[in-house]
Every structure is written in C-alpha cells, then in structure tokens.
Design a protein around this motif. Structure first.
Motif, PDB file in Angstrom:
ATOM      1  N   LEU A 169      24.656  11.589  36.691  1.00  0.00           N
ATOM      2  CA  LEU A 169      22.898  11.849  36.734  1.00  0.00           C
ATOM      3  C   LEU A 169      23.096  13.307  36.920  1.00  0.00           C
ATOM      4  N   THR A 170      24.036  14.244  36.197  1.00  0.00           N
ATOM      5  CA  THR A 170      23.633  15.520  36.273  1.00  0.00           C
ATOM      6  C   THR A 170      23.713  16.061  34.855  1.00  0.00           C
ATOM      7  N   ASP A 171      23.399  17.233  34.609  1.00  0.00           N
ATOM      8  CA  ASP A 171      23.509  17.990  33.395  1.00  0.00           C
ATOM      9  C   ASP A 171      25.053  18.005  32.992  1.00  0.00           C
ATOM     10  N   ALA A 172      25.776  18.040  33.814  1.00  0.00           N
ATOM     11  CA  ALA A 172      27.446  17.995  33.543  1.00  0.00           C
ATOM     12  C   ALA A 172      28.111  16.649  33.533  1.00  0.00           C
ATOM     13  N   GLN A 173      27.351  15.720  33.731  1.00  0.00           N
ATOM     14  CA  GLN A 173      27.903  14.222  34.111  1.00  0.00           C
ATOM     15  C   GLN A 173      26.931  13.323  33.608  1.00  0.00           C
ATOM     16  N   HIS A 174      27.035  12.726  32.462  1.00  0.00           N
ATOM     17  CA  HIS A 174      26.102  11.838  32.002  1.00  0.00           C
ATOM     18  C   HIS A 174      26.752  11.032  30.674  1.00  0.00           C
ATOM     19  N   VAL A 175      26.103  10.280  29.990  1.00  0.00           N
ATOM     20  CA  VAL A 175      26.293   9.753  28.759  1.00  0.00           C
ATOM     21  C   VAL A 175      25.629  10.284  27.635  1.00  0.00           C
ATOM     22  N   ASP A 176      26.288  11.277  26.631  1.00  0.00           N
ATOM     23  CA  ASP A 176      25.575  11.892  25.565  1.00  0.00           C
ATOM     24  C   ASP A 176      26.009  10.680  24.440  1.00  0.00           C
ATOM     25  N   GLY A 177      24.870   9.696  24.225  1.00  0.00           N
ATOM     26  CA  GLY A 177      24.982   8.611  23.369  1.00  0.00           C
ATOM     27  C   GLY A 177      23.974   7.705  23.789  1.00  0.00           C
ATOM     28  N   TYR A 178      24.536   6.417  23.523  1.00  0.00           N
ATOM     29  CA  TYR A 178      23.658   5.049  23.710  1.00  0.00           C
ATOM     30  C   TYR A 178      24.200   4.376  24.980  1.00  0.00           C
TER      31      TYR A 178
END
Length: 456
Positions: A169-178
């Motif tokens: 839940l940060t700009d550096a750590q999340h899911v870029d996709g579905y």
C-alpha cells in the motif's frame, strides 16, 4: 547445465521431508507431494504439462524459492499449495539476494501463504496466463508486483474468499496490473501504475462476488459522452472494473485520487463516475470528495446490475471557455515630490483562466489620482495600445490577444502628478469593464485594482 527431473511412473507420489535442489527442479509426469520443507537454489522450478505432473503441499509445508531465473516458478499443470493445514511459498530472491523473480506458465498456482521477499525494491512479475490464486494471505515485502495488463482479469492475482494481504500500500510497493477479490467481504485493491499507488475499496457484497480491478494513468474510454449531470471526465487516471461475478447488492466504492487540481479546483464539483458502455454515470450523486490533491478520497455507489466496466473521476462543472482578466499595477516608487512629478508604472493584464484567450477588444480604464494627473504610454505600448483621455480616467484599448499565462501583457506608461497638486494620498485605479476581452459579467469581481500614491 544439468537438469534435475522428478519423473516418476503415473500414480506414484514423492513424499518430502527436507529436500534441496541445486539445479532445475522439473516435476514431470508425477505428483510431487510436500509435507515438509523444499528449497530450490537452482535456476527454476517447473511443473510440466505432461499428465499427471503436479505439485501439492499441505500440513504446514514450506517451499523456499531461491531460483535465479526471472521465471522462477513455471506452472503448466496443477500447483496446489493449499492443501489441508496450509503451506507457505517464500520467494526469497535469486540465490537469496534482492532481484527479480516471478511466475510464468499457463495454469494458475494455488497458494495458501504467498510471501514475496525478493527485495524491497525488486519486481515480482506474474506472467502466468491464468494468473495466481491466494487462499489465505499474501505478504508484499518486495517492490512492485506486476501482472500482464493485456490479459486483464484472467492474469490477475486473485484473493479467494477470506484471503487478505499485508504490505502493498505504498507508491513503491503495490500491484501494477490486475487484482481480483472473490467473496463477500470488504476489500482494498492494492493497485497502482508504475510508482503511483491508487487504491480502490469496495464494501461487502452479499454474494460471493468476483471483482477484478486495475489502475491506469489514462481513461480507456471516451471522455466526451458524459451523462447529463457530468460535464467533464478526468483523462489521466481511471480504474478498470471487471465484474466477473457481479455483486447482487449495491457496492460502495472509495478511491484514492491523484492530484486533479488542474482538472477541477473545487472538491465539491468532483464525482465518481462509471462507464456503462455508452456514457459516464454519476456514481456519487452528491459532493463527497475530501479534496483535489493527491490521496484525497472520492466515493460512489456501483448499483447492483449496472454493467460498469470503468470507474473514473468526473466534474459537474463545464470547463470555462471565457477568459478572466485581472489588472495589476506595478510602481516602484509611489511618492511624488514637487521636484519629482513623473513616475513610470506598469499595468500587467493577466488572463487567469487556463485554456482560454481574451481575443475580443480589450478595454482598460486607468483612473486619474488627481484631476490634473496625466498618463502617457511609453515604449512598445504606445503602438500596441490606444489611449484616450476620457475625463476622470484614461481609456486604453487593444486588439491584441491575451492568452492565459502567469505574466500576461504589460502596458508601460508614465504618470505625472503636477507640482501644484495638494499633498496627500490618492487612489490610483485600474479597472477592466464588463465583457472586455470576451469576459462574462460574473467574472468582474476581480477586475478592479487600487493602489495608493502620495504627493508630498
């Protein structure tokens, strides 16, 4: 390189305690049962498509993935790590150091606990064409986790009923996709685009719904066909909404918005909108945005049965098409003595409304500080502007356009206050009349500026 194959006769099983693989671990034509601990420090782990090749894990089993290839786990047949008692898959980075790891193949692996530990700034790429399933918990301790956007919901990381996650839940750590959620509980989709986290939260469905969400830094659908209450739609960010199994009740949806101040400066005008195949529906119904800056929230309702495929940000206000002119008087020294009766000054005329041009005849009135004061244009202003003595004020006109900009157009001139003027303070006023330059009357509250000049 030597390959280590697990290749047994059909119907046989390999029961593992502590096993260590130093080359490729290829499960081919047999079932590989893990009740203990497996560590692979080889190049990759693969479950081939040759039936009955399969991997199963249960009873608290652990698989430590140290594979050095970016396609660390290649799943083309059953990979069921969600057996009775659960199990854990730890992706610990290539040979135990930070680096890219991932899951490829064509059959979705089933994880009980999925721990992504391959480096706090390292990508974990899920390219498996069927995605991946999490049944208990995923731990995002890596950098960005990606899925294949072109594969939409099919290639998602899916959280099954009751599953949750930590991190992400940060700009550096999340899911870029579905990301997909199956079940009937509230859920925050930890989605974003590149280094921009933009979460979407849903309330609890009453049924076992299956919703898949991704965020993209564009709109994805037409922006020029809003419903009656929505005048404009933000084109630099939206959430793809795929209801594989729609909720049977209305769902509250809350999003974390990007900075939309350049699109809409008034939070009360913002609405969450949904694309139904032909138009953008107003999902908010009323003002609820907490602001227009990044990470403000905006809430709406996806109605049960609505065929929404995209969620975005809209405004109830038309984009302004008329200019908004304001005058600014700049005078370095505002004091006049008997021996210094002439002062240079500048009137800066600014168009404050982005995307517009003041193109009609522009008129400015410059009121005289004293009845005998005079104004004379200087420099290029003497040819760009026409000046007329109108009694108590001078009228300045031009046909030049004024586009929106921080500086505007400058008028340079000299103000003379005769030595005979009575000492004291005098108002020096610039005023832009109604409709000047294409303005509307309602804009003219800021068209008047007065400064004080002094005669000694």
């Amino acid at each position: 390189m030597k390959k280590e194959y697990i290749s047994l006769m059909t119907g046989m099983a390999l029961l593992l305690g502590n096993q260590l693989a130093h080359a490729q671990l290829v499960i081919d034509g047999a079932t590989f049962n893990n009740y203990g601990s497996v560590t692979n420090r080889g190049t990759y782990t693969a479950v081939t498509a040759n039936a009955p090749a399969a991997y199963t894990a249960s009873s608290g089993a652990v698989f430590n993935h140290y594979e050095t290839d970016a396609n660390s786990l290649r799943v083309n047949n059953s990979y069921n790590a969600n057996g009775t008692g659960g199990s854990t898959d730890n992706f610990n980075g290539p040979a135990g150091v930070a680096g890219v790891q991932g899951i490829s193949g064509s059959v979705a692996p089933n994880f009980s606990t999925l721990a992504l530990k391959n480096g706090s700034a390292s990508a974990f790429n899920i390219t498996n064409t069927a995605g991946a399933n999490v049944f208990t918990i995923a731990s995002f301790e890596n950098g960005i986790t990606t899925t294949v956007r072109a594969n939409t919901a099919n290639g998602a990381i899916r959280f099954q009923a009751g599953a949750t996650y930590t991190g992400g839940l940060t700009d550096a750590q999340h899911v870029d996709g579905y990301v997909s959620k199956i079940g009937n509980s509230t859920f925050i989709f930890p989605v974003g685009n590149n280094s921009d986290l933009r979460t979407l939260r849903i309330s609890a469905p009453t049924n076992t719904a299956h919703i898949s969400v991704a965020y993209a830094a564009d709109l994805g659908e037409a922006s020029n066909t809003p419903s009656a209450s929505i005048k404009r739609v933000y084109t630099f960010g939206s959430w793809d909404w795929a209801a594989i199994t729609p909720a049977t009740n209305d769902l509250d949806v809350t999003v974390s918005i990007p900075n939309v101040a350049g699109f809409e400066s008034t939070a009360a005008n913002l609405r969450l909108v949904g694309w139904d195949g032909s138009q953008w529906l107003d999902l908010s119904g009323s003002a609820n945005a907490t602001g227009v800056v990044e990470n403000s929230t905006l809430t709406g309702v996806v109605p049960a049965g609505a065929a929404i495929t995209q969620i975005a940000i809209g405004s109830t206000q038309e984009l302004a098409t008329t200019p908004d002119l304001r005058p600014f008087i700049i005078m370095g020294n505002v004091t006049f003595s008997n021996t210094e009766t002439v002062r240079p000054f500048t009137i800066r005329v600014r168009n404050m409304r982005a995307g517009t041009i003041a193109s009609d005849l522009i008129t400015i009135r410059v009121y005289k500080p004293t009845p005998t004061s005079t104004i004379a244009l200087t420099g290029a202003s003497a040819t760009e502007w026409t000046i007329t003595n109108s009694g108590t004020y001078y009228t300045l006109t031009t046909d030049s356009d004024i586009a929106a900009s921080p500086l505007g157009n400058s008028i340079t001139a000299n103000l003379t206050i005769p030595a005979a003027a009575v000492p004291g303070g005098y108002p020096f006023r610039a005023f832009i009349p109604d409709l000047s330059g294409g303005e509307v009357v309602a804009d003219n509250g800021n068209n008047n500026l007065i400064i004080q000049v002094f005669k000694n």
